[in-house]
Design an enzyme around this catalytic site. Structure first.
Site, PDB file in Angstrom:
ATOM      1  N   PHE A 299      46.998   0.156 -17.637  1.00  0.00           N
ATOM      2  CA  PHE A 299      46.855   0.685 -18.797  1.00  0.00           C
ATOM      3  C   PHE A 299      45.807   1.954 -18.085  1.00  0.00           C
ATOM      4  CE2 PHE A 299      44.685   2.019 -22.744  1.00  0.00           C
ATOM      5  CZ  PHE A 299      46.263   2.218 -23.090  1.00  0.00           C
TER       6      PHE A 299
ATOM      7  N   ASP B  81      40.225   2.799 -12.295  1.00  0.00           N
ATOM      8  CA  ASP B  81      40.222   3.298 -13.517  1.00  0.00           C
ATOM      9  C   ASP B  81      39.019   2.360 -13.835  1.00  0.00           C
ATOM     10  OD1 ASP B  81      39.951   3.730 -16.256  1.00  0.00           O
ATOM     11  OD2 ASP B  81      42.769   3.174 -16.630  1.00  0.00           O
TER      12      ASP B  81
ATOM     13  N   LYS C 139      35.208   5.160 -21.659  1.00  0.00           N
ATOM     14  CA  LYS C 139      34.704   4.370 -23.231  1.00  0.00           C
ATOM     15  C   LYS C 139      33.050   4.417 -23.601  1.00  0.00           C
ATOM     16  CE  LYS C 139      38.794   2.532 -23.712  1.00  0.00           C
ATOM     17  NZ  LYS C 139      39.035   1.365 -23.203  1.00  0.00           N
TER      18      LYS C 139
HETATM   19  C1  LIG Z   1      40.989   2.574 -22.964  1.00  0.00           C
HETATM   20  C2  LIG Z   1      41.054   2.620 -21.350  1.00  0.00           C
HETATM   21  C3  LIG Z   1      41.983   4.434 -21.525  1.00  0.00           C
HETATM   22  C4  LIG Z   1      42.227   5.260 -21.986  1.00  0.00           C
HETATM   23  O1  LIG Z   1      40.951   5.605 -22.685  1.00  0.00           O
HETATM   24  P1  LIG Z   1      41.407   6.736 -24.091  1.00  0.00           P
HETATM   25  O2  LIG Z   1      40.019   6.706 -24.242  1.00  0.00           O
HETATM   26  O3  LIG Z   1      41.562   5.480 -25.291  1.00  0.00           O
HETATM   27  O4  LIG Z   1      42.213   7.283 -23.571  1.00  0.00           O
HETATM   28  C5  LIG Z   1      42.643   4.464 -19.824  1.00  0.00           C
HETATM   29  N1  LIG Z   1      42.129   3.398 -18.842  1.00  0.00           N
HETATM   30  C6  LIG Z   1      41.561   2.185 -19.090  1.00  0.00           C
HETATM   31  C7  LIG Z   1      41.198   0.842 -17.971  1.00  0.00           C
HETATM   32  C8  LIG Z   1      41.129   1.691 -20.267  1.00  0.00           C
HETATM   33  O5  LIG Z   1      40.813   0.848 -20.889  1.00  0.00           O
END
Ligand SMILES: *Cc1c(COP(=O)(O)O)cnc(C)c1O
Length: 420
Positions: free
Chosen positions: A140, A225, A256
């Site tokens: 994700f 990520d 985040k």
């Molecule tokens: C939440 C998340 C994203 C995307 O972030 P947004 O601010 O919602 O676009 C990407 N990678 C990971 C691992 C996430 O948990």
């Protein structure tokens, strides 16, 4: 307006791309929120780790108000007095050399993809438009067209084609599969250190270090990520640090919690060897690096340096998982996770995780399913032991209350969450 009225107008005028629990939050303090009816709930989601510092942390709110009164946005056509210090402090905190700020997590991941491709063409000498970035199944990384092009979740993709090519997929947790997938056109391996949205999937010990070694050997970028796992969530500043320096990536995506749960701000961080591929005009964003978000992110980094949040996440997480494992509930298949990123997997023969989240809400706990079968517990990192004890009492009531589904009935599809 009461709860039903709020939900009714949200449904009437807002797109139905989420399936929220029927609670309307009005305010929050620490780990606790209050809804429009005056009921209090313990937040066990933290906005997917964006609220690592909890709600309304005074240091963050003060920094936000001070900057709000001075200057919120300049555009990158000019310099501002927050961007430089933000980049410097993020480099010092993380041990990297260069930052490229954006707004959302998805934008940081898009930026990582663009950076890796450009590096592939400019530095590695890959033939034009041939670059490949290897990704993992069940990843994700956000919701843009390019990012969903390498998703393996049918719902995230369906109806949004045509897709962006150039992203071969391999199983998560299998370094040999990475080595097999590498070609002369590979520029990077892009992966989450723990797959949070897919159900808190923790890879085997040594996986990240092994992947890094393979990437080094083949001269491809190892990109992590850390948008959800980073900034202390898993008990270390970054999740890869559980494997030590041997797992250090060439580039990270952050988001985040970087904005303290106050403002959206994201970034990629890497070395100048890689970041040098950008020239003025190559990439950007109107709000990327704005002084408002940078000031709040600086305050968030100050909290990270001074609050001992990583140790807290590690200790509280260990305590929480121990208490969860001690609950005798036949519906539970496994309790797993790192730090305060915890998943409780429910057996196929029981109702989906959403069923449990609805009942936990009735008990005063706000949780979110991660995919269909996993209840995610990821409270703000400022959570107290007494709050965990309070939560455990309620969880110990709800988990054992589920009855197995009848053999013919199976799961009710109506219970499925709308994803993230
Ligand atoms: C939440 C998340 C994203 C995307 O972030 P947004 O601010 O919602 O676009 C990407 N990678 C990971 C691992 C996430 O948990």
């Amino acid at each position: 307006m009461n709860t039903q009225e709020h939900i009714a107008i949200a449904e009437q005028y807002g797109a139905h791309n989420y399936h929220p629990l029927p609670v309307v939050i009005q305010s929050g303090q620490g780990c606790w929120v209050t809804d429009v009816e005056g009921r209090r709930f313990l937040d066990m989601l933290s906005a997917y780790s964006a609220l690592n510092f909890g709600y309304s942390h005074p240091h963050l709110i003060d920094a936000a108000i001070a900057q709000l009164k001075k200057c919120t946005l300049t555009s990158r056509a000019f310099h501002n007095d927050q961007l430089g210090p933000f980049c410097k402090e993020l480099c010092e905190l993380s041990g990297y050399e260069a930052v490229l700020p954006m707004n959302s997590g998805a934008e940081a991941c898009e930026t990582a993809v663009k950076t890796a491709r450009k590096w592939g063409y400019k530095v590695k000498g890959i033939a034009q438009n041939q670059a490949e970035i290897i990704c993992a199944n069940n990843n994700f990384h956000g919701r843009t067209v390019t990012i969903i092009s390498f998703s393996t979740d049918a719902q995230y993709r369906e109806g949004f084609g045509p897709y962006t090519p150039g992203f071969p997929l391999i199983p998560f947790g299998d370094p040999a599969a990475l080595e097999r997938a590498i070609t002369k056109n590979t520029v990077a391996f892009f992966v989450e250190p723990i797959q949070a949205e897919s159900g808190i999937l923790v890879p085997p010990d040594g996986y990240l270090a092994k992947c890094r070694e393979i990437c080094k050997k083949h001269n491809i970028l190892f990109i992590l990520d850390e948008i959800q796992t980073g900034l202390c969530r898993t008990g270390t500043l970054f999740a890869w640090q559980h494997e030590g320096a041997a797992a250090r990536p060439d580039m990270m995506c952050l988001g985040k919690a970087l904005g303290g749960g106050v403002l959206p701000i994201s970034a990629i961080i890497t070395s100048w060897d890689v970041m040098k591929v950008f020239q003025p005009g190559d990439h950007g964003s109107t709000f990327g690096g704005n002084p408002f978000a940078c000031a709040v992110a600086r305050a968030a980094m100050h909290l990270i340096k001074t609050m001992g949040l990583a140790e807290r996440a590690r200790d509280m997480g260990e305590y929480f998982r121990g208490k969860l494992r001690a609950i005798n509930a036949p519906a539970v298949k496994e309790v797993r996770g790192r730090g305060l990123l915890i998943g409780v997997e429910i057996k196929d023969t029981y109702p989906q995780a959403r069923w449990f989240c609805e009942r936990l809400m009735a008990e005063g706990l706000l949780c979110k399913d991660a995919h269909d079968h996993v209840i995610r517990f990821a409270p703000p990192l400022v959570i107290e032991k007494s709050d965990i004890d309070w939560a455990i009492e309620r969880i110990a009531k709800v988990l054992p209350s589920a009855q197995p589904l009848s053999a013919d009935g199976g799961r009710k599809p109506a219970m499925a969450g709308a994803g993230h």
